[in-house]
Design a protein around this motif. Structure first.
Motif, mmCIF file in Angstrom:
data_model
loop_
_atom_site.group_PDB
_atom_site.id
_atom_site.type_symbol
_atom_site.label_atom_id
_atom_site.label_comp_id
_atom_site.label_asym_id
_atom_site.label_seq_id
_atom_site.Cartn_x
_atom_site.Cartn_y
_atom_site.Cartn_z
ATOM 1 N N PHE A 301 47.483 -30.420 63.621
ATOM 2 C CA PHE A 301 47.170 -28.994 63.560
ATOM 3 C C PHE A 301 47.744 -28.339 62.309
ATOM 4 N N SER A 302 48.931 -28.761 61.902
ATOM 5 C CA SER A 302 49.582 -28.167 60.750
ATOM 6 C C SER A 302 50.112 -29.262 59.840
ATOM 7 N N LEU A 303 49.881 -29.097 58.524
ATOM 8 C CA LEU A 303 50.487 -29.988 57.546
ATOM 9 C C LEU A 303 51.857 -29.427 57.198
ATOM 10 N N ASN A 304 52.911 -30.101 57.658
ATOM 11 C CA ASN A 304 54.267 -29.577 57.548
ATOM 12 C C ASN A 304 54.862 -29.772 56.160
ATOM 13 N N PHE A 305 55.988 -29.155 55.958
ATOM 14 C CA PHE A 305 56.718 -29.163 54.692
ATOM 15 C C PHE A 305 57.044 -30.592 54.263
ATOM 16 N N GLN A 306 56.598 -30.974 53.062
ATOM 17 C CA GLN A 306 56.894 -32.249 52.418
ATOM 18 C C GLN A 306 56.612 -33.443 53.335
ATOM 19 N N VAL A 307 55.535 -33.376 54.087
ATOM 20 C CA VAL A 307 55.227 -34.422 55.053
ATOM 21 C C VAL A 307 54.915 -35.755 54.367
ATOM 22 N N PHE A 308 54.446 -35.723 53.117
ATOM 23 C CA PHE A 308 54.086 -36.963 52.413
ATOM 24 C C PHE A 308 54.980 -37.226 51.196
ATOM 25 N N GLU A 309 56.149 -36.643 51.160
ATOM 26 C CA GLU A 309 56.936 -36.650 49.922
ATOM 27 C C GLU A 309 57.319 -38.048 49.455
ATOM 28 N N THR A 310 57.415 -39.039 50.362
ATOM 29 C CA THR A 310 57.844 -40.381 49.950
ATOM 30 C C THR A 310 56.705 -41.226 49.393
ATOM 31 N N LEU A 311 55.465 -40.776 49.540
ATOM 32 C CA LEU A 311 54.300 -41.577 49.126
ATOM 33 C C LEU A 311 53.919 -41.227 47.693
ATOM 34 N N GLN A 312 54.807 -41.493 46.781
ATOM 35 C CA GLN A 312 54.644 -41.033 45.407
ATOM 36 C C GLN A 312 53.566 -41.797 44.646
ATOM 37 N N GLU A 313 53.180 -42.967 45.111
ATOM 38 C CA GLU A 313 52.134 -43.736 44.432
ATOM 39 C C GLU A 313 50.760 -43.541 45.074
ATOM 40 N N LEU A 314 50.687 -42.732 46.117
ATOM 41 C CA LEU A 314 49.425 -42.540 46.848
ATOM 42 C C LEU A 314 48.375 -41.894 45.944
ATOM 43 N N LYS A 315 47.135 -42.452 45.995
ATOM 44 C CA LYS A 315 46.033 -41.925 45.207
ATOM 45 C C LYS A 315 44.913 -41.350 46.081
ATOM 46 N N VAL A 316 44.791 -41.847 47.302
ATOM 47 C CA VAL A 316 43.725 -41.380 48.195
ATOM 48 C C VAL A 316 44.339 -41.028 49.542
ATOM 49 N N ASN A 330 54.414 -26.446 50.010
ATOM 50 C CA ASN A 330 54.899 -27.749 49.558
ATOM 51 C C ASN A 330 54.536 -28.881 50.520
ATOM 52 N N ALA A 331 53.454 -28.709 51.269
ATOM 53 C CA ALA A 331 53.024 -29.778 52.175
ATOM 54 C C ALA A 331 52.683 -31.043 51.396
ATOM 55 N N PHE A 332 52.173 -30.879 50.184
ATOM 56 C CA PHE A 332 51.781 -32.036 49.375
ATOM 57 C C PHE A 332 52.820 -32.387 48.308
ATOM 58 N N TYR A 333 54.008 -31.887 48.489
ATOM 59 C CA TYR A 333 55.080 -32.173 47.533
ATOM 60 C C TYR A 333 55.331 -33.678 47.484
ATOM 61 N N GLY A 334 55.456 -34.216 46.299
ATOM 62 C CA GLY A 334 55.720 -35.635 46.121
ATOM 63 C C GLY A 334 54.478 -36.450 45.816
ATOM 64 N N LEU A 335 53.293 -35.910 46.080
ATOM 65 C CA LEU A 335 52.042 -36.647 45.821
ATOM 66 C C LEU A 335 51.615 -36.440 44.373
ATOM 67 N N ASP A 336 52.473 -36.860 43.463
ATOM 68 C CA ASP A 336 52.245 -36.603 42.043
ATOM 69 C C ASP A 336 51.075 -37.391 41.482
ATOM 70 N N ASN A 337 50.665 -38.479 42.153
ATOM 71 C CA ASN A 337 49.587 -39.324 41.642
ATOM 72 C C ASN A 337 48.318 -39.238 42.473
#
Length: 858
Positions: A301-316, A330-337
């Motif tokens: 229901f909700s994309l929480n704060f920094q939920v994907f922050e450890t997946l720094q190599e994720l592309k899709v 900052n829900a997508f914080y860390g998804l630099d790639n």
């Protein structure tokens, strides 16, 4: 090579019933025995490469079942109607077999050495065979050095304890264990796979880890020392806790793509018993080098704060088909790639400036099929790499937020008009919106670098031309299907809409109700190669209507009567089916051309048929004879002289008639000027009467601008001192604040004549219909013809007869119709003026109607 052959055979199998081919035959390479009631393997020649035996009742397979078939590469024994028993080295005589398919057959007995002697076997299909754990732990796949794909889905396997021989399967890349009953997988069970790289491993739909308590300190990492390109653990009923524990357990394992669809993470809408993923849920995947994560089809229901922050190599990242309603800061914080983000089919209603912060490299965002109605202006402004934005099937009413990006999808929204904003794009899709004004098309045609524009299923129907014709050197494809261009073009506006599109190659104008093409409308489309005018109402094409370099034309589904074959000289292909051909001598040239042309004609010959005369209705044009339609031979001298004399006389007469007809508007103007010089203006000398107004103009407020330009400026004295009439109309003469009915009654009884301008808007306006009824009441009361009805636009008799009050009028009286040709307007206004000035004589109840109908001169 084997996979391609298998695919080709699959296509043959699917199409063979439709082609009428027997399912039991041999062609020298393929032995096809599907549903042939076989109870044992048939004898086939040693040249056979593919042997297909599915849908039979073969019970046993032994070494003696097959002769030595050195060239056989594909064997299908799947879906037998009786239980199958496979003995030791049953396929030994097939040394070069590449694909063995036993899927869908219930195997009662499978010898552990059944697959021995198959050194080149690459794909083994054992899905839905009723197999147990023994097939994995008892070494059934020993010595299969070439085995690449192993399908054990839909069986009864409950444990993944692998036989040590799996360590020797160095070619193994894909294992499908989905839809079994595997409750838990631990490190020691998959130990023979350590050190291997698998392109695909599926443990989906097993209720894995979801119905048992797992002691991860003992179970450890099941994928230790493995490299998994794709791991599918979908449909196992994982919530946030199971997902977190699993992620922590496989910490460090290289998993490039994790598929976790059909999960139960998230509370969905209106519940709070289950948790949304948080920043700890996927933390264990930090060292997995994950490139793709699919957590679609769930209840987040909700994309929480920094939920994907450890997946720094994720592309899709695929979040489609959840219940996402909000995106935290900052829900997508860390998804630099991250490059591809899919949040389609969710419950988003608004997008804020901070929603996509941190996605510095995102190129594609899919937001289709949400409920998005509002997007803040800077939501996408700082996504410098954004290439494609998909916002189809939402509730957007404006596009102020749009960035300048190459590809924009905005179909299925609620856009009524487009703002004049700076925009740059290569591809714009705006189908299924509510755009009506062709000004929006002019605006879009001026977008720099635009190559493809899709505007199907809008409502383009009128034009207040504020834009100059577009000089667009980049547009190549324009789709305008299922609009209403006829309404704009019949009003004489926007005929230059395609001017300047010198590089346009493909134009679709299907289903636009077109009954004519404006002269020269395609004149500037010098690069046009394909044109579709399908499903319109065209009855004739004139020389010059089609672009000179056109190659492909679709003009099917129109009402062409006798097309001129010279119009199609440049074409290489065309579709002219389903027209309304009149099969008389005028069509003989087209029929002759049709039977001899080298142009590719799409469609069946039976779809080109006669509509008239009735004796030939439905007969194919290819079956029509043109004998008897040739011109007569040379006349004798006497007849020829008489012919020349008559022809010259008739030609001169016709030229005069044609000149008068062609320039009838100018002729009428000169006639009126001559009349005014010779005779006194009857208006200046007419006697006053009891009426306050000469006429009450009743029309829909939506038609005001047209009425003002077409009538008021030429008739009303307050618009010009040269005009003759004191007219009454609602926008100027109705008393503000007074009852609307009273205003209508006063206007009807205070005017000599009531002129009702019946348009599509008029028929939808309740006040207009009420005024029409009052005008009829006055006609009945004083037995006069005070009501003048003028039909505006392409309203048919059917549309008029649907309204009771109007139906009664048109059944007993005649009415005027606004001319389609602009040069007839002055004549029409004069005719209308005469009708307004005409004084009604006292008449009996059975008096005849004096108003004559005005017809349009084509």
């Amino acid at each position: 090579m084997g996979d391609c052959l298998d695919l080709l055979l699959g296509v043959v199998l699917l199409t063979s019933p439709a082609l009428g081919i027997s399912s039991c035959f041999f062609d020298g390479w393929t032995a096809l025995y599907l549903s042939c009631n076989l109870t044992q393997v048939p004898q086939v020649p040693n040249t056979t490469k593919s042997l297909l035996l599915s849908f039979n009742s073969i019970r046993t397979v032994t070494t003696a079942s097959f002769p030595f078939l050195e060239q056989l590469q594909l064997l299908e024994l799947g879906t037998q109607f009786t239980p199958l028993t496979i003995y030791r080295e049953a396929f030994r005589n097939l040394p070069n077999l590449r694909i063995l398919d036993l899927g869908g057959s219930r195997i009662d007995f499978l010898h552990p050495d059944a697959f021995q002697g198959l050194p080149h076997l690459a794909e083994l299909r054992l899905f839905f065979c009723g197999l147990s754990d023994a097939v994995l732990k008892d070494g059934y796949f020993r010595n299969l050095a070439s085995l690449t794909h192993l399908d054990l889905s839909k069986n009864q396997i409950q444990s993944l304890y692998l036989h040590p021989s799996f360590r020797e399967l160095n070619s193994l890349k894909s294992i499908d264990l989905s839809l079994n009953k595997i409750p838990i997988v631990c490190e020691h069970e998959l130990k023979p796979l350590q050190g291997k790289t698998l392109s695909f491993l599926s443990l989906a739909d097993n209720h894995l880890y979801s119905k048992v308590s797992v002691d991860w300190r003992k179970c450890l990492n099941p994928f230790r020392n493995m490299v998994l390109e794709t791991l599918d653990v979908s449909g196992n009923g994982w919530g946030v806790d199971v997902t977190r524990n699993f992620s922590n357990a496989i910490n460090g394992s290289q998993i490039f793509s994790l598929v976790l669809t059909h999960h139960i993470m998230g509370p969905s809408f209106g519940f709070s018993n289950l948790k949304d993923p948080d920043q700890h849920t996927f933390a264990g995947l930090a060292r997995s080098s994950m490139i793709q994560l699919d957590i679609s089809h769930g209840y987040i229901f909700s994309l929480n704060f920094q939920v994907f922050e450890t997946l720094q190599e994720l592309k899709v990242l695929n979040l489609a088909y959840n219940k996402i309603n909000s995106i935290s800061r900052n829900a997508f914080y860390g998804l630099d790639n991250l490059q591809v983000l899919n949040i389609s089919h969710n419950l988003l209603g608004e997008l804020y400036n901070y929603d996509f912060d941190g996605l510095h490299k995102v190129a594609y965002i899919d937001l289709q099929k949400n409920h998005i109605g509002i997007i803040q202006d800077r939501t996408f402004k700082f996504l410098r790499k954004l290439n494609t934005l998909d916002l189809r099937d939402n509730a957007l009413k404006t596009i102020y937020f749009l960035p300048s990006i190459p590809n924009i999808f905005l179909g299925g929204n609620k856009l009524v008009t487009l703002p004049d904003i700076p925009l740059t794009a290569n591809f714009i899709q705006l189908s299924e919106n509510r755009l009506e004004n062709l000004n929006d098309l002019y605006f879009l045609l001026q977008v720099p670098h635009l190559q493809i524009l899709i505007l199907n299923q809008n409502r383009f129907s009128f034009c207040h031309q504020n834009h100059a014709p577009s000089e667009n050197p980049s547009l190549e494809k324009l789709f305008l299907e299922e609009n209403m261009l006829q309404l704009a073009w019949e009003a004489g506006s926007c005929w230059d809409v395609f001017k300047g599109l010198s590089h346009l190659q493909l134009l679709y104008l299907n289903k636009n109700y077109l009954n004519f093409l404006p002269p020269g409308v395609f004149h500037h489309l010098t690069a046009l190669r394909g044109l579709s005018l399908k499903d319109n109402r065209l009855t004739v094409l004139y020389p010059g209507d089609l672009p000179a370099n056109l190659e492909i034309l679709d003009i099917s589904g129109n009402q062409l009567l006798s097309p001129d074959p010279d119009l199609f000289a440049s074409l290489s292909a065309m579709d002219i089916t389903h027209n309304k051909f009149i099969c008389e001598c005028e069509l003989s040239a087209f029929i002759h051309w049709l039977n001899q042309t080298n142009i590719t004609i799409y469609g069946s010959p039976a779809d080109m048929y006669c509509m008239y005369p009735n004796s030939l209705a439905g007969v194919s044009l290819h079956s029509i004879s043109t004998e008897g339609c040739e011109e007569e031979e040379v006349l004798d001298s006497l007849k020829f002289s008489l012919f020349v004399l008559v022809t010259v006389t008739l030609t001169l007469f016709l030229v005069v008639i044609l000149m008068v007809t062609k320039f009838r508007g100018f002729c009428f103007i000169y006639y009126k000027k001559a009349q005014s010089l010779l005779f006194k203006d009857p208006i200046k000398g007419r006697e006053s009467d009891m009426y306050k107004y000469d006429a009450y103009l009743c029309f829909s407020s939506k038609d005001f601008e047209w009425v003002q330009n077409a009538l008021l400026k030429h008739l009303d004295v307050q618009y010009s001192s040269q005009n003759r009439f004191n007219l009454c109309f609602e926008e100027r003469d109705f008393m503000p604040g007074e009852n609307h009915i009273a205003n209508i009654q006063d206007a009807v009884w205070s005017s000599r004549k009531i002129v009702c301008l019946v348009s599509r808007h008029f028929l939808r306006d309740g006040w207009c219909l009420e005024a029409f009824s009052y005008a009829q009441s006055r006609c009945l009361a004083d037995l006069s013809g005070a009501l003048i009805m003028v039909v505006v636009g392409s309203l048919s008799q059917f549309h008029l007869m649907k309204h009771r009050s109007i139906r009664g009028f048109v059944q007993k009286r005649q009415y005027l119709r606004w001319p389609e040709d602009l040069q007839d307007v002055d004549w029409f206004l004069n005719k209308l003026s005469q009708c307004i000035l005409k004084k009604e004589k006292k008449r009996k109840k059975d008096s005849t109607i004096q108003l004559q109908s005005v017809t349009t001169i084509s």
